[in-house]
Every structure is written in C-alpha cells, then in structure tokens.
Design a protein around this motif. Structure first.
Motif: not given
Length: 484
Positions: A380-404
């Motif tokens: 099945t399709t699976a998440a592509s996980w970030g490998t960068s050490s700066r994944n959680a850089t303060v100020g970076a845009f993020v999004a959470a996919p949700l069901f409506t």
C-alpha cells in the motif's frame, strides 16, 4: 482620430487611477489588503521570511514574573542595555477583581525576568500607561542583550503577516519562547486584530512584522464565540480548543507615551473601563468573513505539495464504525501508527478510498503514547519520512491532512513549526515539538507534512494554542522495534 486619442488617454488615466488605488494611495487603510500565497514558490519565500524573523526574535523575548504570583507572562527586549516593553497588567498591576480600584507596584520596585536562554535576571520597573496597557522595565545588569526594534511608522493592512512570540500558558522551563503566525483581519487607528493563536501567558509579548520589527503588543484576548461568516470547516477548526482572536496596540501608540514611561510615570486610565468593550464591539461590526490563516487560498497553495499525503491518512474506527482518531500508514506492508489513548481493543481502519479493514494491534507504546496497527494488505502507499536534521525548523510551514465530517474528502489544516524539538520534560515522555495548528477532536494520529511532502512527525494531542508532534526519528524507532 482626435476622439480615438481622447478615449485612449481616458483609458490610461483610469488604469493609472486603479493602479494607485490598488497600491493603497487612494484607498482607506481598512480596504487595502495583502494577497495570499498562490503557489509553492510563494510559500517557500514566505517560509524563509518566517524562519529569518523567528531566529532573530526568539532571543529577545523574555518571561516576566507577575506581581504576587508564581506565574509568568511575556515581554520583549528593545535595547542592548536591557530595556523591556511589556503590558501594565503583566509587570505592574496587582491582582485585580475588575471592580475595585486598580493597585500596582511602584516604579523602582524589582521583579524577576527569565531570558530566552533560561537565565534569571532582576529588572527594575519603570513607568506604564494604563490606557494602552503598556509598561517598561529595565534589567539591572547592563548587558549587552539581543533586542528588537519598535517600528515607529508601521502601517498594517488587511492580510499582512505578523508573528506572535511569547510564552503561551506561561513559561515552561526548557521551552524557548513560542512562535505563531497569523494575518491582520482588522486594522484601525487605535488597534489591530490578528488571527494568531494567542492565549494566557502571551500578554506583553510582541507582534512582529516580516521586517523583524515590533508592530504591536497584545491589548486583550478576544474570545471569538460567533461564526463571522466562516465556512463550517473553518469554524470547526476555530471551535476546537478555545478559539481566540488577538487585539493589539499598534507600535505608534506604544511610542506615544514613551518618554513619560521612561521617566518612571504611571499614567492613569483615561475614560472608563468600558473602553475596551466598545472597541471589541467595533471589531464585531467590521471583522471580515475571511479566516486568513486557515483560508482556502493558503490551503490551496499548500495542497499542490501534499496531494500524495492524502493516501497516507486513515480513519481509525471502533466496532460501531465511529471515528476515534486518525492514523498514518507508515510502511508499505500496511503498518499504521495512531494515538494509543483512544484506541479500542478491536480497531478498524478506513482508507481514503473508503475501504475498511479489521486491524491487528501490533504494539502499544506508553513512552510515545502511540500504537502500531497492521492492515491486512501486502502492499500500500506509505508516508515518505523526512530525513533532514532540520525537519522541525521553527517557522517552517506544515500541514495536517484531515477528513472533513463523515466524508472521505481530505482537507488541510495549515500552520508553522512553533518550537524546536524539545527533550522530554514535565508531561512529555519523549522528544517532541509544537506546531501552530489547531486540530479538531478525534483528528490526532495523522501525519504532519512539510512543503516537500515529507512526513516530519505525527500529531498526538492538543496544546493551549496548537498541537504536539512526535518527530519522524522517533516514529522510525517505534517501527523498527515493532514485531513484523
């Protein structure tokens, strides 16, 4: 021929006039607006500005111990020798019931200030203005200290981006000042209103523009208990977790009584205490029907980078078919990570396609407060996980996919990373970071993705202003340790 030239001249005049109006020279400030990002390139440019401002701002924001209290609120260093701007009710005012005459500490008395790096310092109270709720303090030790400039000529327009820096819910040891982002939804001469996620403890902390200058200080927290024409989805987001709009005193008003406050004068309240109420009634009349931060244009721009993430999200259901949480497909052999607290003994997973499967519980983990499920699929399709050490850089845009609602349509909740990855602390059993993004109930367990469509973590529960996220490295460790 002459008539034709006259028409051309008239057309050019109209075009020039419209251009001038659009640039703001002929429009009142309340009608000028800053356009929303249209695509990924716009978001990346904006993200870069957020990160630059965050890096420069966080070291200059402090926590101030409130009078006769062990609690702390916020303030900002505005000179290298330790001058601090904050709110009168944070630094000076004694506990008040809203009825009795206001009493306050006197200029010259001292209080405790905690710098962004955790150092505790003594500060001497200077003056304050009770009408604008602004105060000044001065660190006893001479510095030098990092500081922010106050914008003397800031002109805020609808849709302008502002960053809020402070200590939501009060100072927490080992957590630096927290960044949130929003847009100006009301801009008036006396105040402006933004849709930044602001809460108790943020009082006194600055609003900062994209030039890195202070453009305002909170004047009140406005509980937004009505639907100002937002879509049901946007309103549902605001209704989760005490939705709050934040009003602020513009920088020019902060500076208007500067010399008197610097000289140690505490200026009395002008007018009566209903002034704030009248201002908020004015906000009620003119607040636009657009939630700028969670608006469709921002979501649309981000969705171009996150379409693949839609297939990673599943609904976790109980035996009656009711959703209890979300889950993230984390491996191609069907392993799903979700939150442990609401997980039933016999869970089911519903894919975005609508297919539903009975699942085995592979592992429950108390440290991460997560569980690993197994969908009976070979691939099945699976998440592509970030490998960068700066994944959680303060100020970076993020999004959470949700069901409506009850449909399988995916929507995005968009925010930014508000803190770096933090070591385990009180109430947290593993490393985590916080995002400026309110999630509806039963929507934890889904992925948090960046602009590269990489999952950088899983949202596990709400905070007072957003959500707590377990980072990608911890999720990978959880999967490695799980039975196959």
């Amino acid at each position: 021929m002459q008539l034709k030239l006259s028409r051309i001249a008239l057309l050019l005049f109209v075009l020039l006039a419209l251009t001038a109006m659009w640039s703001g020279s002929l429009l009142p400030r309340s009608l000028i607006f800053t356009p929303s990002p249209r695509n990924i390139e716009d978001l990346r440019s904006l993200e870069s500005q957020f990160q630059k401002v965050a890096d420069a701002s966080i070291p200059a924001v402090v926590a101030i111990q409130q009078p006769n209290s062990s609690g702390h609120a916020s303030g900002a260093l505005v000179s290298s020798d330790g001058l601090i701007v904050s709110s009168f009710h944070v630094s000076h005012r004694l506990p008040w019931d809203g009825v009795a005459p206001i009493e306050h500490l006197k200029p010259g008395e001292t209080t405790t200030v905690v710098l962004a790096d955790g150092r505790e310092c003594k500060a001497r109270l200077l003056g304050a203005d009770q009408t604008t709720d602004i105060s000044l303090l001065k660190l006893v030790d001479g510095g030098p200290y990092p500081f922010l400039r106050i914008s003397a000529d800031s002109q805020l327009h609808l849709g302008d981006w502002v960053l809020k820096v402070g200590h939501p819910a009060g100072m927490q040891r080992n957590r630096p000042p927290v960044i949130r982002v929003g847009r100006v939804v009301v801009s008036e001469a006396e105040f402006f209103v933004s849709d930044c996620n602001v809460t108790g403890g943020d009082s006194g902390g600055p609003f900062i523009d994209l030039d890195g200058e202070i453009v305002g200080i909170p004047s009140a927290l406005v509980a937004d208990e009505r639907n100002y024409g937002m879509s049901n989805y946007e309103w549902a987001q605001r209704k989760s977790g005490s939705p709050i709009l934040s009003s602020a005193i513009p920088a020019r008003h902060i500076l208007s009584q500067w010399n008197q406050m610097l000289a140690g004068k505490v200026l009395p309240l002008k007018g009566d205490t209903s002034r704030q109420s009248r201002l908020l009634q004015k906000v009620d009349r003119i607040l636009p029907s657009v939630n700028w931060m969670q608006g469709g244009s921002l979501e649309k721009a981000f969705s171009l980078a996150s379409n693949d993430a839609n297939g990673w999200v599943v609904r976790v259901l109980d035996s009656s078919g009711q959703q209890v949480s979300l889950g993230t497909i984390c491996s191609s052999d069907g392993k799903v990570v979700t939150v442990n607290g609401t997980l039933p003994d016999s869970p089911r997973c519903q894919l975005s396609s609508g297919e539903t499967f009975d699942c085995d519980i592979v592992r429950r983990d108390d440290q991460f407060k997560l569980a690993v499920l197994k969908i009976p699929l070979e691939s099945t399709t699976a998440a592509s996980w970030g490998t960068s050490s700066r994944n959680a850089t303060v100020g970076a845009f993020v999004a959470a996919p949700l069901f409506t609602n009850s449909s399988n349509q995916i929507r995005l909740n968009v925010g930014i990373v508000s803190t770096p990855e933090l070591a385990p602390m009180s109430g947290r059993t593993c490393e985590s970071f916080e995002v400026d993004m309110r999630l509806p109930d039963k929507s934890f367990g889904g992925p948090v993705v960046n602009l590269d469509c990489e999952a950088i973590g899983i949202a596990v529960h709400s905070t007072v202003y957003g959500a707590l996220v377990i980072p990608a490295a911890q999720i990978r460790d959880l999967l490695v340790d799980s039975p196959r």
